[in-house]
Enzyme design. Structure first.
Site, PDB file in Angstrom:
ATOM      1  N   LYS A  48       0.831  -1.083   0.072  1.00 47.25           N
ATOM      2  CA  LYS A  48      -0.130   0.030  -0.048  1.00 47.25           C
ATOM      3  C   LYS A  48       0.884   1.224   0.158  1.00 47.25           C
ATOM      4  O   LYS A  48       1.461   1.450   1.019  1.00 47.25           O
ATOM      5  CB  LYS A  48      -0.855  -0.252   1.219  1.00 47.25           C
ATOM      6  CG  LYS A  48      -2.278   0.766   1.252  1.00 47.25           C
ATOM      7  CD  LYS A  48      -2.083   2.240   0.945  1.00 47.25           C
ATOM      8  CE  LYS A  48      -1.985   2.813   2.291  1.00 47.25           C
ATOM      9  NZ  LYS A  48      -1.601   4.431   2.231  1.00 47.25           N
ATOM     10  N   GLU A  62       8.170  -0.879  12.126  1.00 48.39           N
ATOM     11  CA  GLU A  62       9.195   0.140  12.221  1.00 48.39           C
ATOM     12  C   GLU A  62       8.535   1.327  12.468  1.00 48.39           C
ATOM     13  O   GLU A  62       7.955   1.971  11.580  1.00 48.39           O
ATOM     14  CB  GLU A  62       9.779   0.131  10.975  1.00 48.39           C
ATOM     15  CG  GLU A  62      10.561  -1.069  10.741  1.00 48.39           C
ATOM     16  CD  GLU A  62      11.757  -1.822  11.415  1.00 48.39           C
ATOM     17  OE1 GLU A  62      12.360  -0.535  12.171  1.00 48.39           O
ATOM     18  OE2 GLU A  62      12.626  -2.533  11.375  1.00 48.39           O
ATOM     19  N   CYS A  88      13.080   8.730  10.063  1.00 51.59           N
ATOM     20  CA  CYS A  88      12.907   8.164  11.517  1.00 51.59           C
ATOM     21  C   CYS A  88      13.781   8.102  12.489  1.00 51.59           C
ATOM     22  O   CYS A  88      13.472   8.268  13.840  1.00 51.59           O
ATOM     23  CB  CYS A  88      12.164   6.871  11.445  1.00 51.59           C
ATOM     24  SG  CYS A  88      13.288   5.825  10.285  1.00 51.59           S
ATOM     25  N   GLU A 138       8.245  13.331  18.813  1.00 57.47           N
ATOM     26  CA  GLU A 138       8.785  13.373  17.496  1.00 57.47           C
ATOM     27  C   GLU A 138       8.308  14.522  16.699  1.00 57.47           C
ATOM     28  O   GLU A 138       7.060  14.755  16.485  1.00 57.47           O
ATOM     29  CB  GLU A 138       8.445  11.952  16.712  1.00 57.47           C
ATOM     30  CG  GLU A 138       9.182  11.741  15.419  1.00 57.47           C
ATOM     31  CD  GLU A 138       8.774  10.509  14.482  1.00 57.47           C
ATOM     32  OE1 GLU A 138       7.542  10.071  14.538  1.00 57.47           O
ATOM     33  OE2 GLU A 138       9.840   9.936  14.098  1.00 57.47           O
TER      34      GLU A 138
HETATM   35  P1  NAP Z   1       1.462   7.189   9.174  1.00 59.96           P
HETATM   36  O1  NAP Z   1       0.754   8.355   9.029  1.00 59.96           O
HETATM   37  O2  NAP Z   1       1.614   6.224  10.292  1.00 59.96           O
HETATM   38  O3  NAP Z   1       1.325   6.494   7.695  1.00 59.96           O
HETATM   39  C1  NAP Z   1       2.170   5.354   7.276  1.00 59.96           C
HETATM   40  C2  NAP Z   1       1.262   4.457   6.361  1.00 59.96           C
HETATM   41  O4  NAP Z   1       0.178   3.890   6.888  1.00 59.96           O
HETATM   42  C3  NAP Z   1       0.843   5.364   5.190  1.00 59.96           C
HETATM   43  O5  NAP Z   1       0.874   4.419   4.085  1.00 59.96           O
HETATM   44  C4  NAP Z   1      -0.496   5.657   5.731  1.00 59.96           C
HETATM   45  O6  NAP Z   1      -1.438   6.058   4.642  1.00 59.96           O
HETATM   46  C5  NAP Z   1      -0.841   4.180   6.378  1.00 59.96           C
HETATM   47  N1  NAP Z   1      -2.040   4.279   7.355  1.00 59.96           N
HETATM   48  C6  NAP Z   1      -2.642   5.404   8.028  1.00 59.96           C
HETATM   49  N2  NAP Z   1      -3.667   4.977   8.867  1.00 59.96           N
HETATM   50  C7  NAP Z   1      -3.848   3.650   8.688  1.00 59.96           C
HETATM   51  C8  NAP Z   1      -4.541   2.650   8.958  1.00 59.96           C
HETATM   52  N3  NAP Z   1      -5.472   2.928  10.065  1.00 59.96           N
HETATM   53  N4  NAP Z   1      -4.358   1.324   8.703  1.00 59.96           N
HETATM   54  C9  NAP Z   1      -3.589   1.011   7.719  1.00 59.96           C
HETATM   55  N5  NAP Z   1      -2.653   2.116   7.303  1.00 59.96           N
HETATM   56  C10 NAP Z   1      -2.557   3.201   7.611  1.00 59.96           C
HETATM   57  O7  NAP Z   1       3.200   7.478   9.036  1.00 59.96           O
HETATM   58  P2  NAP Z   1       3.787   8.651   7.925  1.00 59.96           P
HETATM   59  O8  NAP Z   1       3.254  10.137   8.372  1.00 59.96           O
HETATM   60  O9  NAP Z   1       3.493   8.348   6.578  1.00 59.96           O
HETATM   61  O10 NAP Z   1       5.180   8.446   8.238  1.00 59.96           O
HETATM   62  C11 NAP Z   1       6.209   9.047   9.581  1.00 59.96           C
HETATM   63  C12 NAP Z   1       6.202   8.171  10.410  1.00 59.96           C
HETATM   64  O11 NAP Z   1       6.902   6.927   9.883  1.00 59.96           O
HETATM   65  C13 NAP Z   1       7.199   8.720  11.509  1.00 59.96           C
HETATM   66  O12 NAP Z   1       6.618   8.626  12.773  1.00 59.96           O
HETATM   67  C14 NAP Z   1       8.521   7.922  11.283  1.00 59.96           C
HETATM   68  O13 NAP Z   1       9.543   7.980  12.524  1.00 59.96           O
HETATM   69  C15 NAP Z   1       7.932   6.567  10.912  1.00 59.96           C
HETATM   70  N6  NAP Z   1       9.002   6.005  10.018  1.00 59.96           N
HETATM   71  C16 NAP Z   1       9.629   5.037  10.699  1.00 59.96           C
HETATM   72  C17 NAP Z   1      10.599   4.409  10.042  1.00 59.96           C
HETATM   73  C18 NAP Z   1      11.539   3.081  10.659  1.00 59.96           C
HETATM   74  O14 NAP Z   1      12.112   2.449  10.229  1.00 59.96           O
HETATM   75  N7  NAP Z   1      11.438   3.041  11.907  1.00 59.96           N
HETATM   76  C19 NAP Z   1      10.901   4.588   8.844  1.00 59.96           C
HETATM   77  C20 NAP Z   1      10.282   5.559   8.173  1.00 59.96           C
HETATM   78  C21 NAP Z   1       9.428   6.333   8.757  1.00 59.96           C
HETATM   79  P3  NAP Z   1      -1.791   7.354   4.209  1.00 59.96           P
HETATM   80  O15 NAP Z   1      -0.646   7.592   3.601  1.00 59.96           O
HETATM   81  O16 NAP Z   1      -2.763   7.386   3.320  1.00 59.96           O
HETATM   82  O17 NAP Z   1      -1.743   8.245   5.507  1.00 59.96           O
END
Ligand code: NAP
Ligand code: MG
Length: 485
Positions: free
Chosen positions: A179, A254, A288, A385
């Site tokens: 996705k 992650e 992240c 964060e």
């Molecule tokens: P996010 O809002 O949690 O979204 C991540 C993914 O999940 C997106 O594809 C999002 O879709 C989807 N999503 C949202 N709500 C969902 C639900 N209820 N069920 C299933 N999927 C859902 O995170 P983000 O804002 O894209 O990314 C930033 C975050 O990612 C930060 O907290 C960062 O630290 C973390 N991150 C961690 C790592 C690691 O390796 N630890 C690496 C990169 C990023 P949409 O795009 O449509 O919202």
């Protein structure tokens, strides 16, 4: 330009490009201009069903899992070669969609190629074992794929985060459904283009675009998936773990971070400066495992604040396609969030030595690179964060105190130590609660080294040999020999 004039990328299901079942589309913008640049399908549960069914059919046919692993690895290696051969084109697409600087876009495509290369090479190295049970018995253990793996991708590395989980999942023989992130969905499809050219069998890789609340939620709750890997925020990660618990589906999470580097007085200060540029300002802090906090020894505190402020104020700011050091944030919402943190930090008593607000005279979502000095451990800026170009600086007088400050958040993704004394660095490394410890260079590691979070930063490991374990499960085959010979 009306949205109908925009280039349009369909979902990729069973090696075919398909519209959403109900024909809906969504738009993605260039964060440097805020103008729409492309459309993708807006998937609903019906499209997720279609993608999961395609992956299940590939699993049932054993077209991939039953292939000789050496041949499976060769397909991944070929996908890697294709990514490298189209690096410039793919990097430009990535930069326009997510805003990061072009050189970082190139590095992300190169990194994606490396994941495919590394796990392609390891596909045939995945071995089982034989367990002796005495005369008359045989027993062997085989690492088998889970089946259908679901991959939910964040926007900050829209190609790299696909490659990181897809490569080991496919190497181990799974079929995947990805996705894409809504804010920059285009780069995930480079893997579809490479898969088609490299001859990946039908249904082994499926990619759908759509909102997290709709397509994402439908995917992680789907009754016919066998494994979930989620990279994103801690809150959404927890909700996904709850969804997975309904069907006892294994998850790799992650999640977010609030990583700190400890700077001792004997550290090479030019090296610390170089690591600030790479550690917190890469992708404008939307990383992240960014080096979001510097915890600095008393005697060099003022010097470090001064040096880091001067270098931050001198960074070039502009569109990623022109390779500026500070590029726009991904969205208007993200800019509001990051600016909000900086505004409140001032109110809570932090000293903003440079930046602190948006750059309203530029057309995109630009936040000034910001240094917040005199941050205290209990402040919001030390706990939450931010996911933007904001570096907090805190002070310490003993090594024990420095480690306590570094560990004093809910997160545990990365931590670092800058010092000339290796014994001191190792003393800290023993005590720091984080999945990655970096000594004298932020981010030491690569596709070969395990990556993941302690505490609220996640569950399971990506990268390295260890990652393959997450994409397989053990099947024990025990045999009673009935004949004497
Ligand atoms: P996010 O809002 O949690 O979204 C991540 C993914 O999940 C997106 O594809 C999002 O879709 C989807 N999503 C949202 N709500 C969902 C639900 N209820 N069920 C299933 N999927 C859902 O995170 P983000 O804002 O894209 O990314 C930033 C975050 O990612 C930060 O907290 C960062 O630290 C973390 N991150 C961690 C790592 C690691 O390796 N630890 C690496 C990169 C990023 P949409 O795009 O449509 O919202
Ligand atoms: Mg975009």
């Amino acid at each position: 330009m009306t949205t109908t004039d925009l280039p349009y990328t369909r979902n990729f299901i069973a090696n075919a490009w398909v519209d959403a079942a109900d024909g809906r589309r969504m738009t993605t913008e260039d964060p440097a201009t805020t103008l729409p640049i492309a459309e993708v399908a807006r998937s609903s549960a019906a499209d997720v069903d279609h993608a999961v069914a395609a992956a299940r059919a590939a699993t049932a046919a054993r077209s991939w899992s039953g292939m000789r692993p050496l041949a499976r690895g060769r397909v991944l290696t070929e996908m890697s070669r294709i990514l490298r051969s189209r690096k410039e084109e793919f990097a430009r697409r990535l930069t326009l969609d997510c805003g990061k600087r072009l050189s970082e876009g190139r590095a992300e495509i190169e990194g994606s190629a490396r994941y495919l290369e590394y796990y392609g090479g390891l596909a045939a190295a995945l071995e089982g074992k034989y367990i002796p049970l005495g005369d008359g018995y045989m027993d062997f253990v085989v690492p088998v794929p889970h089946g259908v793996t679901a991959h939910v991708i964040p926007w900050n590395y829209p190609a790299g985060m696909v490659a990181r989980s897809l490569s080991p999942a496919l190497a181990a023989g799974n079929a995947a459904v990805v996705k894409t992130p809504s804010l920059d969905p285009l780069s995930a499809f480079i893997f579809a283009e490479a898969a088609l050219e490299a001859g990946l069998p039908d249904g082994v890789l499926n990619i759908v675009s759509g909102a997290g609340s709709e397509a994402g939620a439908a995917l992680v709750a789907h009754p016919d998936i066998d494994h979930i890997v989620f990279t994103g925020s801690t809150d959404v990660g927890r909700s996904i773990m709850r969804a997975a618990s309904e069907r006892t589906v294994p998850v790799i999470l992650e999640l977010g971070g609030k990583s700190a580097a400890i700077v001792f007085a004997d550290a090479d200060m030019a090296n610390v400066e170089a690591n600030v540029v790479a550690g917190i300002f890469e992708n404008s802090g939307q990383v992240c495992d960014s080096m979001t906090r510097l915890v600095v020894e008393d005697s060099v505190y003022d010097e470090v604040v001064e040096r880091v402020t001067a270098l931050t104020a001198g960074l070039s700011i502009g569109a990623g396609i022109d390779d500026h050091e500070i590029t726009p944030l991904i969205s208007a919402d993200q800019l509001d969030t990051v600016e909000g943190f900086a505004t409140r930090a001032k109110a809570y008593g932090a000293r903003i030595t440079t930046g602190g607000a948006r750059l309203g005279d530029l057309p995109g979502h630009f936040m000034a690179p910001t240094i917040a000095a005199d941050v205290e451990p209990g402040m919001e800026l030390n706990q939450s964060e931010v996911f933007g170009p904001v570096l907090s600086i805190l002070r310490f007088s003993t090594a024990g105190e420095a480690v306590e400050v570094a560990n004093g958040t809910q997160y545990g993704l990365a931590a670092g130590v800058f010092t000339a004394d290796l014994d001191r660095a190792l003393w800290c490394a023993e005590r720091l609660e984080a999945g990655q410890i970096h000594v004298n260079e932020w981010g030491v590691g690569g596709v070969e080294t395990p990556f993941g979070g302690f505490k609220a930063s996640g569950l399971g490991r990506e990268k390295g040999l260890e990652s393959l374990e997450g994409y397989t499960q053990s099947k024990n085959v025990g045999i009673r020999r009935l004949n004497g010979f």
